[in-house]
Each structure stands twice: as structure tokens, then as C-alpha cells.
Design a protein around this motif. Structure first.
Motif, PDB file in Angstrom:
ATOM      1  N   ALA A 180      25.513  90.032  71.718  1.00 44.97           N
ATOM      2  CA  ALA A 180      24.970  90.931  70.704  1.00 44.97           C
ATOM      3  C   ALA A 180      24.285  92.134  71.332  1.00 44.97           C
ATOM      4  CB  ALA A 180      23.963  90.186  69.827  1.00 44.97           C
ATOM      5  N   GLU A 181      24.221  93.197  70.571  1.00 45.80           N
ATOM      6  CA  GLU A 181      23.437  94.368  70.957  1.00 45.80           C
ATOM      7  C   GLU A 181      21.953  94.032  70.834  1.00 45.80           C
ATOM      8  OE1 GLU A 181      24.534  98.613  69.663  1.00 45.80           O
ATOM      9  OE2 GLU A 181      22.949  98.040  68.255  1.00 45.80           O
ATOM     10  N   LEU A 182      21.135  94.626  71.692  1.00 46.41           N
ATOM     11  CA  LEU A 182      19.696  94.402  71.650  1.00 46.41           C
ATOM     12  C   LEU A 182      18.983  95.694  71.270  1.00 46.41           C
ATOM     13  CD1 LEU A 182      17.202  92.612  72.146  1.00 46.41           C
ATOM     14  CD2 LEU A 182      17.255  93.359  74.539  1.00 46.41           C
ATOM     15  N   VAL A 183      18.284  95.658  70.155  1.00 45.10           N
ATOM     16  CA  VAL A 183      17.451  96.795  69.741  1.00 45.10           C
ATOM     17  C   VAL A 183      16.023  96.506  70.191  1.00 45.10           C
ATOM     18  CG1 VAL A 183      16.481  98.072  67.799  1.00 45.10           C
ATOM     19  CG2 VAL A 183      18.897  97.402  67.777  1.00 45.10           C
ATOM     20  N   ALA A 184      15.525  97.329  71.110  1.00 40.27           N
ATOM     21  CA  ALA A 184      14.164  97.176  71.625  1.00 40.27           C
ATOM     22  C   ALA A 184      13.275  98.155  70.890  1.00 40.27           C
ATOM     23  CB  ALA A 184      14.129  97.433  73.128  1.00 40.27           C
ATOM     24  N   LEU A 185      12.491  97.636  69.960  1.00 40.07           N
ATOM     25  CA  LEU A 185      11.708  98.485  69.069  1.00 40.07           C
ATOM     26  C   LEU A 185      10.237  98.517  69.499  1.00 40.07           C
ATOM     27  CD1 LEU A 185      12.068  98.612  65.223  1.00 40.07           C
ATOM     28  CD2 LEU A 185       9.819  98.682  66.288  1.00 40.07           C
ATOM     29  N   HIS A 186       9.764  99.731  69.745  1.00 36.20           N
ATOM     30  CA  HIS A 186       8.349  99.920  70.068  1.00 36.20           C
ATOM     31  C   HIS A 186       7.755 100.823  69.006  1.00 36.20           C
ATOM     32  CE1 HIS A 186       4.600 100.445  72.150  1.00 36.20           C
ATOM     33  NE2 HIS A 186       4.804 101.738  72.326  1.00 36.20           N
ATOM     34  N   ALA A 187       6.879 100.269  68.181  1.00 33.37           N
ATOM     35  CA  ALA A 187       6.266 101.040  67.096  1.00 33.37           C
ATOM     36  C   ALA A 187       4.806 101.306  67.419  1.00 33.37           C
ATOM     37  CB  ALA A 187       6.383 100.267  65.778  1.00 33.37           C
ATOM     38  N   TRP A 188       4.375 102.511  67.186  1.00 32.80           N
ATOM     39  CA  TRP A 188       2.971 102.854  67.397  1.00 32.80           C
ATOM     40  C   TRP A 188       2.497 103.693  66.229  1.00 32.80           C
ATOM     41  CZ3 TRP A 188       1.526 108.056  68.084  1.00 32.80           C
ATOM     42  CH2 TRP A 188       2.585 108.957  68.294  1.00 32.80           C
ATOM     43  N   ARG A 230      18.774  92.483  85.114  1.00 33.66           N
ATOM     44  CA  ARG A 230      19.163  91.063  85.112  1.00 33.66           C
ATOM     45  C   ARG A 230      20.227  90.751  84.068  1.00 33.66           C
ATOM     46  NH1 ARG A 230      13.682  90.528  86.072  1.00 33.66           N
ATOM     47  NH2 ARG A 230      13.158  90.148  83.872  1.00 33.66           N
ATOM     48  N   TYR A 231      20.335  91.577  83.063  1.00 28.78           N
ATOM     49  CA  TYR A 231      21.313  91.340  81.992  1.00 28.78           C
ATOM     50  C   TYR A 231      22.178  92.587  81.807  1.00 28.78           C
ATOM     51  CZ  TYR A 231      18.447  87.287  80.789  1.00 28.78           C
ATOM     52  OH  TYR A 231      17.756  86.087  80.826  1.00 28.78           O
ATOM     53  N   PRO A 232      23.018  92.906  82.792  1.00 33.76           N
ATOM     54  CA  PRO A 232      23.831  94.125  82.696  1.00 33.76           C
ATOM     55  C   PRO A 232      24.856  94.071  81.567  1.00 33.76           C
ATOM     56  CG  PRO A 232      24.538  92.776  84.553  1.00 33.76           C
ATOM     57  CD  PRO A 232      23.267  92.167  84.040  1.00 33.76           C
ATOM     58  N   ASP A 233      25.128  92.873  81.053  1.00 32.85           N
ATOM     59  CA  ASP A 233      26.109  92.734  79.975  1.00 32.85           C
ATOM     60  C   ASP A 233      25.546  93.101  78.610  1.00 32.85           C
ATOM     61  OD1 ASP A 233      24.476  90.383  80.384  1.00 32.85           O
ATOM     62  OD2 ASP A 233      25.666  89.398  78.821  1.00 32.85           O
ATOM     63  N   VAL A 234      24.235  93.228  78.511  1.00 34.59           N
ATOM     64  CA  VAL A 234      23.600  93.493  77.216  1.00 34.59           C
ATOM     65  C   VAL A 234      23.477  94.989  76.967  1.00 34.59           C
ATOM     66  CG1 VAL A 234      21.508  93.207  75.829  1.00 34.59           C
ATOM     67  CG2 VAL A 234      22.318  91.327  77.266  1.00 34.59           C
ATOM     68  N   LYS A 235      24.031  95.436  75.857  1.00 30.71           N
ATOM     69  CA  LYS A 235      23.858  96.826  75.451  1.00 30.71           C
ATOM     70  C   LYS A 235      22.492  96.970  74.788  1.00 30.71           C
ATOM     71  CE  LYS A 235      25.612 100.481  72.427  1.00 30.71           C
ATOM     72  NZ  LYS A 235      26.617 100.853  71.399  1.00 30.71           N
ATOM     73  N   VAL A 236      21.655  97.829  75.326  1.00 26.23           N
ATOM     74  CA  VAL A 236      20.286  97.993  74.843  1.00 26.23           C
ATOM     75  C   VAL A 236      20.138  99.325  74.118  1.00 26.23           C
ATOM     76  CG1 VAL A 236      17.848  98.018  75.466  1.00 26.23           C
ATOM     77  CG2 VAL A 236      19.463  96.652  76.808  1.00 26.23           C
ATOM     78  N   VAL A 237      19.541  99.253  72.933  1.00 21.81           N
ATOM     79  CA  VAL A 237      19.250 100.464  72.163  1.00 21.81           C
ATOM     80  C   VAL A 237      17.731 100.581  72.043  1.00 21.81           C
ATOM     81  CG1 VAL A 237      19.551 101.679  69.978  1.00 21.81           C
ATOM     82  CG2 VAL A 237      21.387 100.224  70.857  1.00 21.81           C
ATOM     83  N   PRO A 238      17.089 101.409  72.884  1.00 19.40           N
ATOM     84  CA  PRO A 238      15.639 101.604  72.750  1.00 19.40           C
ATOM     85  C   PRO A 238      15.337 102.370  71.465  1.00 19.40           C
ATOM     86  CG  PRO A 238      16.473 102.361  74.889  1.00 19.40           C
ATOM     87  CD  PRO A 238      17.643 102.191  73.994  1.00 19.40           C
ATOM     88  N   ARG A 239      14.320 101.930  70.755  1.00 20.75           N
ATOM     89  CA  ARG A 239      13.953 102.614  69.514  1.00 20.75           C
ATOM     90  C   ARG A 239      12.444 102.799  69.468  1.00 20.75           C
ATOM     91  NH1 ARG A 239      16.246 100.030  64.146  1.00 20.75           N
ATOM     92  NH2 ARG A 239      18.172 100.606  65.242  1.00 20.75           N
TER      93      ARG A 239
END
Length: 297
Positions: A180-188, A230-239
Motif C-alpha cells: 500500500a501507499e503510505l500517507v505521512a500526515l503532519h498537522a500543525w 529501510r522500506y524502499p518498496d513503500v511509496k511515501v506521500v508526505p502531507r
């Protein structure tokens, strides 16, 4: 501390919510390559005239213990049907459910619970089990609620704290195992307390939002850097979102297959301890929620 090769444990009580948790727990066990342990905890009533076994004049399958045994057997059968290849064991345990599951968490890789219960978990409203285990357990807790989007991403709340690293690591592993795609959400929201400047001083109001946004963006990138390697297979979407963390996460969860939050936070989630952001998610998220404690907690 969780045991990485320990079983997945699911608490059941016969409610539709706990049976849905069995399905999810079976899938989690398959993804991890470990066994599934189905636990039904029950406090036997200490009252005269309440038979634990069949009553003398009643049916042979009457009484509390046979009912509890059937509840457990139904859950075990359901787990076998959901994931025939995994090893499934069941255990009927006498004791207070939260205490039992806390003890189980010490040798588990994951504890899974439904969002609402009855029977062995009577009176435990949504979130109470998860909040207790997140505060006192020794492994991640997955609360099965909402409707997971099978094509959606894994969403993780990133706050940049050392304590939150465990949640980010867990989310990367979950995304990798699911493809799965990983959405990394940082809210401030509002002003942060980083640096020596007083953000309320008139001289610091010029371009202050841009400065803070750049700081938050850098914090998000740093929080993901090592995990990406460590997880090059994971597509990361920083948000990066300038909004209430609770609202941003609830909105993101509406199209996610899993939401991962830390038990405690700081930085972008300053001051929001267990029972605030994490509790809000187990109450209001639109998909299953994993609450992950930091290693030092």
C-alpha cells in the motif's frame, strides 16, 4: 515491549464488532506469518442460582460456561474460514477482560479488538479497551472500526518526536506488507514552541507562518528519512497540513485502509496525550486505527 514474532491476539465476546475483529486479526496474522490467538475473557457472576454449567432442569447446553465456549468456538471457526493457512488457537480465560488482554499483550505482536462489545466486554464503550491497552499494554493495539478502503493508503500521524518513531516504523511495515501507499500526515495548528523567539511579538509576525511551515516540513522529512531507506518498496506521500490534527486525521481516514497514531505526541501534536488525538481517532476515524506506544513508554 511487543514480541515481533509473537502471535496476533484478538479479544472476542460474541458481538458483531468482535467477530469483525476476528476477520481483521486473521488477516494480520497472515501478513506477519504468525499464529492467531483468540481470547474470550469472562468474569463469572458470584450469585446464588446462576449456574456456570447446565441447570438440573434445563438443556444440556445451557449455563454460562457452555455459552462462553460456543462464543469462543464460533470465533475460532470464523478465523479458520477467513485465513485457512494460519494456525489458530482459542482460550477461554476467567478474569477481567482488560487485565487479561493487557497480560496477553506482553507476548503478542499485535492485539486486535472491536470498537464495541458485549458479553465478556460488557459496558466497554468504543475506545475504552483501546485506550487502556495503549496506556498499559506492551504491543500495538488495532481497533477495528469504520470501513477500511481496500485500495486506500495506510495513513500515519507524524509528529517528529522520538516517542512517535515507533508509530512511523509500524506504519511503514504495515504499508510494505500490504503493498500500500503510505500517507505521512503532519498537522500543525497555531504557534509552535520551537526556538527562542516569542512568536507573539509583533516583530516576529512578518512571514512567521512561512517560517513555521518550513520548520514543520523539515521535521516531517527528517522523521521519514531513515524509514524510507529501510522500506524502499513503500511509496511515501508526505502531507503537511496547517489544521487541527484531529480533523486532518479524521478526514484522511475516510479513504484509508488503516490509520496509525502514536499513543502520545508532541511537536505537531503538542500536549495531546493518550485520550486526546488517539482517543478521538478510535471514536471518530473512518477506518481501523492502530495505536502504537513509544519504546520508552
Amino acid at each position: 515491549m511487543s514480541v515481533s514474532n509473537g502471535p496476533v491476539v484478538v479479544g472476542v465476546d460474541g458481538s458483531p464488532s468482535s467477530l469483525a475483529a476476528v476477520d481483521t486479526a486473521a488477516g494480520e496474522a497472515r501478513l506477519r506469518g504468525v499464529g492467531l490467538r483468540v481470547v474470550h475473557a469472562f468474569i463469572w457472576p458470584l450469585m446464588r442460582g446462576v449456574p456456570l454449567g447446565p441447570a438440573t432442569a434445563g438443556p444440556q447446553d445451557g449455563g454460562l460456561r457452555p455459552i462462553a465456549e460456543r462464543t469462543l468456538a464460533e470465533a475460532v471457526t470464523r478465523a479458520h474460514a477467513a485465513e485457512p493457512a494460519i494456525e489458530v488457537t482459542g482460550d477461554l480465560v476467567t478474569g477481567e477482560p482488560l487485565t487479561i488482554l493487557e497480560a496477553e499483550s506482553r507476548r503478542a505482536s499485535l492485539v486486535v479488538v472491536g470498537s464495541r462489545g458485549m458479553g465478556g466486554f460488557v459496558g466497554l464503550l468504543v475506545g475504552s479497551t483501546a485506550v487502556h491497552l495503549a496506556a498499559h499494554g506492551r504491543c500495538p493495539v488495532l481497533v477495528v472500526r469504520g470501513a477500511a478502503d481496500p485500495a486506500g493508503p495506510v495513513v500515519v500521524a507524524v509528529d517528529g518526536s522520538r516517542r512517535g518513531t515507533a508509530a512511523v516504523e509500524f506504519a511503514f511495515a504495515e504499508a510494505s506488507s500490504r503493498g500500500a501507499e503510505l500517507v505521512a500526515l503532519h498537522a500543525w495548528s497555531g504557534w509552535t514552541e520551537r526556538g527562542d523567539d516569542d512568536p507573539g511579538h509583533p516583530a516576529n509576525l512578518v512571514d512567521s507562518e512561512n517560517r513555521v511551515s518550513a520548520t514543520e516540513e523539515r521535521l516531517l522529512a527528517e522523521a521519514l528519512a531513515g524509514h524510507r531507506a529501510r522500506y524502499p518498496d513503500v511509496k511515501v506521500v508526505p502531507r503537511l497540513v496547517h489544521a487541527s490534527p484531529r480533523q486532518a486525521l479524521i478526514e484522511a481516514s475516510s479513504s484509508a485502509r488503516l490509520l496509525v497514531v502514536g499513543a502520545r505526541g508532541r511537536g505537531g501534536f503538542t500536549g495531546l496525550l493518550l485520550g486526546s488525538v488517539s482517543q478521538a481517532m478510535v471514536h471518530h476515524a473512518g477506518c481501523p486505527v492502530a495505536v502504537v506506544r513509544g519504546l520508552e513508554e
